[in-house]
Design an enzyme around this catalytic site. Structure first.
Site, PDB file in Angstrom:
ATOM      1  N   GLU A   1       0.827  -1.200   0.000  1.00 62.21           N
ATOM      2  CA  GLU A   1       0.000   0.000   0.000  1.00 62.21           C
ATOM      3  C   GLU A   1       0.861   1.250   0.000  1.00 62.21           C
ATOM      4  O   GLU A   1       1.989   1.240   0.485  1.00 62.21           O
ATOM      5  CB  GLU A   1      -0.891   0.018   1.259  1.00 62.21           C
ATOM      6  CG  GLU A   1      -1.847  -1.145   1.296  1.00 62.21           C
ATOM      7  CD  GLU A   1      -2.657  -1.235   2.590  1.00 62.21           C
ATOM      8  OE1 GLU A   1      -3.600  -2.019   2.623  1.00 62.21           O
ATOM      9  OE2 GLU A   1      -2.335  -0.527   3.561  1.00 62.21           O
TER      10      GLU A   1
ATOM     11  N   CYS B   1       3.585   8.469   1.242  1.00 57.94           N
ATOM     12  CA  CYS B   1       4.147   7.477   2.159  1.00 57.94           C
ATOM     13  C   CYS B   1       4.264   6.173   1.382  1.00 57.94           C
ATOM     14  O   CYS B   1       3.254   5.618   0.944  1.00 57.94           O
ATOM     15  CB  CYS B   1       3.183   7.345   3.349  1.00 57.94           C
ATOM     16  SG  CYS B   1       3.660   6.132   4.571  1.00 57.94           S
TER      17      CYS B   1
ATOM     18  N   CYS C   1       6.940  -6.990   6.827  1.00 57.20           N
ATOM     19  CA  CYS C   1       8.104  -6.442   7.533  1.00 57.20           C
ATOM     20  C   CYS C   1       8.610  -7.497   8.494  1.00 57.20           C
ATOM     21  O   CYS C   1       7.828  -8.233   9.087  1.00 57.20           O
ATOM     22  CB  CYS C   1       7.706  -5.184   8.316  1.00 57.20           C
ATOM     23  SG  CYS C   1       9.106  -4.360   9.134  1.00 57.20           S
TER      24      CYS C   1
ATOM     25  N   CYS D   1       7.507  -5.371  15.342  1.00 54.62           N
ATOM     26  CA  CYS D   1       7.074  -4.460  16.413  1.00 54.62           C
ATOM     27  C   CYS D   1       5.608  -4.779  16.740  1.00 54.62           C
ATOM     28  O   CYS D   1       4.762  -4.776  15.840  1.00 54.62           O
ATOM     29  CB  CYS D   1       7.241  -3.005  15.987  1.00 54.62           C
ATOM     30  SG  CYS D   1       8.947  -2.610  15.511  1.00 54.62           S
TER      31      CYS D   1
ATOM     32  N   CYS E   1       2.483  -2.548  15.566  1.00 54.32           N
ATOM     33  CA  CYS E   1       2.398  -2.132  14.168  1.00 54.32           C
ATOM     34  C   CYS E   1       1.713  -3.211  13.335  1.00 54.32           C
ATOM     35  O   CYS E   1       2.060  -4.394  13.435  1.00 54.32           O
ATOM     36  CB  CYS E   1       3.812  -1.874  13.640  1.00 54.32           C
ATOM     37  SG  CYS E   1       3.890  -1.573  11.865  1.00 54.32           S
TER      38      CYS E   1
ATOM     39  N   CYS F   1      -0.214   5.906  10.075  1.00 51.33           N
ATOM     40  CA  CYS F   1       1.035   5.290  10.516  1.00 51.33           C
ATOM     41  C   CYS F   1       0.808   3.945  11.183  1.00 51.33           C
ATOM     42  O   CYS F   1       0.040   3.814  12.113  1.00 51.33           O
ATOM     43  CB  CYS F   1       1.725   6.199  11.515  1.00 51.33           C
ATOM     44  SG  CYS F   1       1.738   7.896  10.969  1.00 51.33           S
TER      45      CYS F   1
HETATM   46  N1  SAH Z   1       9.982   0.366   9.646  1.00 45.31           N
HETATM   47  C1  SAH Z   1      10.127   1.781   9.680  1.00 45.31           C
HETATM   48  C2  SAH Z   1       9.121   2.558   8.851  1.00 45.31           C
HETATM   49  C3  SAH Z   1       7.687   2.116   8.836  1.00 45.31           C
HETATM   50  S1  SAH Z   1       6.579   2.633  10.090  1.00 45.31           S
HETATM   51  C4  SAH Z   1      10.103   2.266  11.112  1.00 45.31           C
HETATM   52  O1  SAH Z   1       9.741   1.497  11.989  1.00 45.31           O
HETATM   53  O2  SAH Z   1      10.479   3.402  11.358  1.00 45.31           O
HETATM   54  C5  SAH Z   1       6.588   4.360  10.219  1.00 45.31           C
HETATM   55  C6  SAH Z   1       6.352   4.827  11.646  1.00 45.31           C
HETATM   56  O3  SAH Z   1       5.050   4.477  12.119  1.00 45.31           O
HETATM   57  C7  SAH Z   1       7.344   4.221  12.620  1.00 45.31           C
HETATM   58  O4  SAH Z   1       7.800   5.198  13.520  1.00 45.31           O
HETATM   59  C8  SAH Z   1       6.491   3.235  13.359  1.00 45.31           C
HETATM   60  O5  SAH Z   1       7.008   2.910  14.615  1.00 45.31           O
HETATM   61  C9  SAH Z   1       5.169   3.958  13.438  1.00 45.31           C
HETATM   62  N2  SAH Z   1       4.038   3.094  13.778  1.00 45.31           N
HETATM   63  C10 SAH Z   1       3.913   1.785  13.518  1.00 45.31           C
HETATM   64  N3  SAH Z   1       2.743   1.324  14.000  1.00 45.31           N
HETATM   65  C11 SAH Z   1       2.126   2.366  14.568  1.00 45.31           C
HETATM   66  C12 SAH Z   1       0.880   2.523  15.211  1.00 45.31           C
HETATM   67  N4  SAH Z   1       0.066   1.497  15.347  1.00 45.31           N
HETATM   68  N5  SAH Z   1       0.560   3.752  15.673  1.00 45.31           N
HETATM   69  C13 SAH Z   1       1.396   4.799  15.500  1.00 45.31           C
HETATM   70  N6  SAH Z   1       2.579   4.717  14.894  1.00 45.31           N
HETATM   71  C14 SAH Z   1       2.949   3.519  14.434  1.00 45.31           C
END
Ligand code: SAH
Length: 377
Positions: free
Chosen positions: A114, A127, A134, A138, A141, A368
Site C-alpha cells: 500500500e 508514504c 516487515c 514491532c 504495528c 502510521c
Molecule cells: N519500519 C520503519 C518505517 C515504517 S513505520 C520504522 O519502523 O520506522 C513508520 C512509523 O510508524 C514508525 O515510527 C512506526 O514505529 C510507526 N508506527 C507503527 N505502527 C504504529 C501505530 N500502530 N501507531 C502509531 N505509529 C505507528
C-alpha cells in the site's frame, strides 16, 4: 557411480501469479548508462534512453501513446521491453475530503502493498512501502504482524512515486494540479533492511531530471527502527535525506519489547548512530514515539528520553510523538490526551523541539502503522 540418470523436473508453467521471485527488469532499475545499453541492445539509437527518461521522470508517464517524439514502432518495442507493468492498483480509499488517498497495489507475483498520498495546503507527501510485510515484528504495528514476504525492487518503489506524481499532476486530488514535494519511507517495511533498493530509489528521487525526479533530499524521510550499521552506511552515501528513528521507549527494558531489534542495537547505540547521522549531514534527526497508554507514556520516560537526547548535544533532534493508532485485535490504545500533553511538555522543558505527528487517514487504515494490505475475499 550408479549410472542412474538424475531425474529432471521440468517446470514449464510461466512464473506469473503466485510465483515468488524477482520482479521483471524495469527501466528505473537501470543506471543512466545501463539504460543506454538496454536501448541499443534493442537495436535503437542511444539517445532514445534520454527520451524515455524524460517521459518517465519529467512527464511521469510510461504510456507509449504519450511518447509522440518516438516513432510508433520504436516506442511500442521499448516500452514493452523496458516498462513491464509492476504495480496494478486494485483498490483506492479516500479520506479527509479526498486529500488523503490510500492505494492498494498488486505486484507481479500477486503480493500486495500500500501507499498513501496526502495533500496539504502547501505540500503533498507520499508514504511509500519498501517491503511487502516487515520482519521487524514491532507488536503495535499492523505490518509488523505480517512478517516479511519480500523486498520491493527499486522500480516497484519508484513506481509508487511516479503514480502519485501523475495523479497530482492530473489534478485528481482536490485543489487543482500540483506536484509531489515530500516522500516518507513510512509505509510497509523497514527501509534500511532493503538497503540497496531503497538507496537506489533515493538516488532516482533526487537526481535532476531527466535522470530522476529532482526532489530535494531534505524532503525525503527514511524512517528506521534503528539498524545501526545501515545508518552508518547511509551517512557515507552523502545524500542528506532526513533520518527518522522509531524510538518508542528510552529504556532498553521496554524498547526490547516494543522494537525487538533493540536486543541487537540498544537505545544508546541507536541514539549514538542517530547523532552521528546529524553530525555528518547537518540534518536534524526525527525521533518517533508512538504514545501507548500506560505502556510508554510515563512522564519519567519523557524525562529520560530528553536527558538521553541532550547528553549527545543540543539542536540535533526533533521529537515526533504520535498517538498510537490501535491495530485490530491489539490490547493497546492511544494515550490519554492529558498524558500526551504532559509528555510533550516534558520534552519541551528539556529543550527538545516536539510536535505531535498527524494521523491522517486513520479512518481508512491509511495512517502510521496501519498498513496491512488486507483484502476481503
Ligand atoms: N519500519 C520503519 C518505517 C515504517 S513505520 C520504522 O519502523 O520506522 C513508520 C512509523 O510508524 C514508525 O515510527 C512506526 O514505529 C510507526 N508506527 C507503527 N505502527 C504504529 C501505530 N500502530 N501507531 C502509531 N505509529 C505507528
Amino acid at each position: 557411480m550408479s549410472g542412474t540418470p538424475t531425474p529432471i523436473t521440468l517446470n514449464l508453467a510461466a512464473p506469473t501469479r503466485g510465483a515468488r521471485g524477482k520482479p521483471p527488469r524495469h527501466f528505473v532499475d537501470l543506471t543512466p548508462e545501463e539504460r543506454v545499453e538496454a536501448v541499443t541492445a534493442l537495436g535503437e539509437q542511444p539517445f532514445r534512453a534520454k527520451q524515455l527518461a524524460t517521459h518517465y521522470f519529467t512527464h511521469l508517464t510510461a504510456d507509449p501513446a504519450a511518447m509522440t517524439d518516438l516513432p510508433m514502432a520504436t516506442r511500442d518495442k521499448l516500452v514493452e521491453d523496458l516498462f513491464p507493468r509492476l504495480l496494478t492498483p486494485t483498490r483506492t480509499l479516500t479520506a479527509d475530503g479526498g486529500t488523503t488517498v490510500k492505494t492498494l497495489w498488486h505486484l507481479f507475483d500477486d503480493v500486495k502493498v500500500e501507499s498513501v498520498l496526502m495533500r496539504y495546503p502547501n505540500r503533498a507527501t507520499l508514504c511509500v512501502s519498501s517491503q511487502a510485510g516487515c520482519g521487524m515484528a514491532c507488536p503495535f504495528c499492523a505490518t509488523g504482524q505480517l512478517g516479511l514476504t519480500r523486498n520491493l525492487s527499486t522500480a516497484e518503489i519508484v513506481e509508487q512515486v511516479r503514480s502519485a506524481g501523475r495523479s497530482l499532476a492530473d489534478g485528481e486530488l482536490p485543489g487543482g494540479p500540483t506536484r509531489l514535494t515530500n516522500l516518507v519511507f513510512m509505509g510497509m517495511g523497514e527501509p534500511l533492511a532493503n538497503y540497496k533498493a531503497v538507496i537506489e530509489t533515493v538516488r532516482r528521487l533526487v537526481a535532476p531530471t531527466p535522470d530522476g525526479f529532482g526532489m530535494s533530499a531534505r524532503n525525503i524521510v527514511v524512517s528506521t527502527v534503528g539498524l545501526v550499521p545501515a545508518i552508518d552506511k547511509l551517512i557515507k552515501e552523502g545524500i542528506p535525506v532526513t533520518l527518522a528513528v522509531s524510538m518508542h521507549a528510552p529504556d532498553d527494558e521496554l524498547r526490547d519489547e516494543l522494537v525487538p531489534i533493540n536486543t541487537r542495537w540498544s537505545v544508546d547505540e541507536t541514539l549514538d548512530a542517530a547523532h552521528r547521522y546529524f553530525e555528518a549531514t547537518g540534518r536534524r534527526v526525527s525521533i518517533e514515539y508512538a504514545l501507548i497508554r500506560d505502556i510508554n507514556d510515563h512522564a519519567w520516560r519523557a524525562d529520560l528520553l530528553g536527558e538521553k537526547l541532550n547528553a549527545r548535544g543540543r539542536g540535533w533532534v526533533h521529537c515526533n510523538p504520535i498517538p498510537l493508532n490501535p491495530t485490530p485485535g491489539s490490547k493497546w490504545t492511544a494515550s490519554d490526551p492529558a498524558v500526551e500533553r504532559e509528555f510533550v511538555e516534558r520534552l519541551r522543558a528539556h529543550g527538545i523541539p516536539t510536535t505531535i505527528r498527524d494521523t491522517r487517514g486513520s479512518d481508512i487504515d491509511g495512517a502510521c502503522g496501519q498498513l496491512a494490505a488486507e483484502e476481503e475475499g
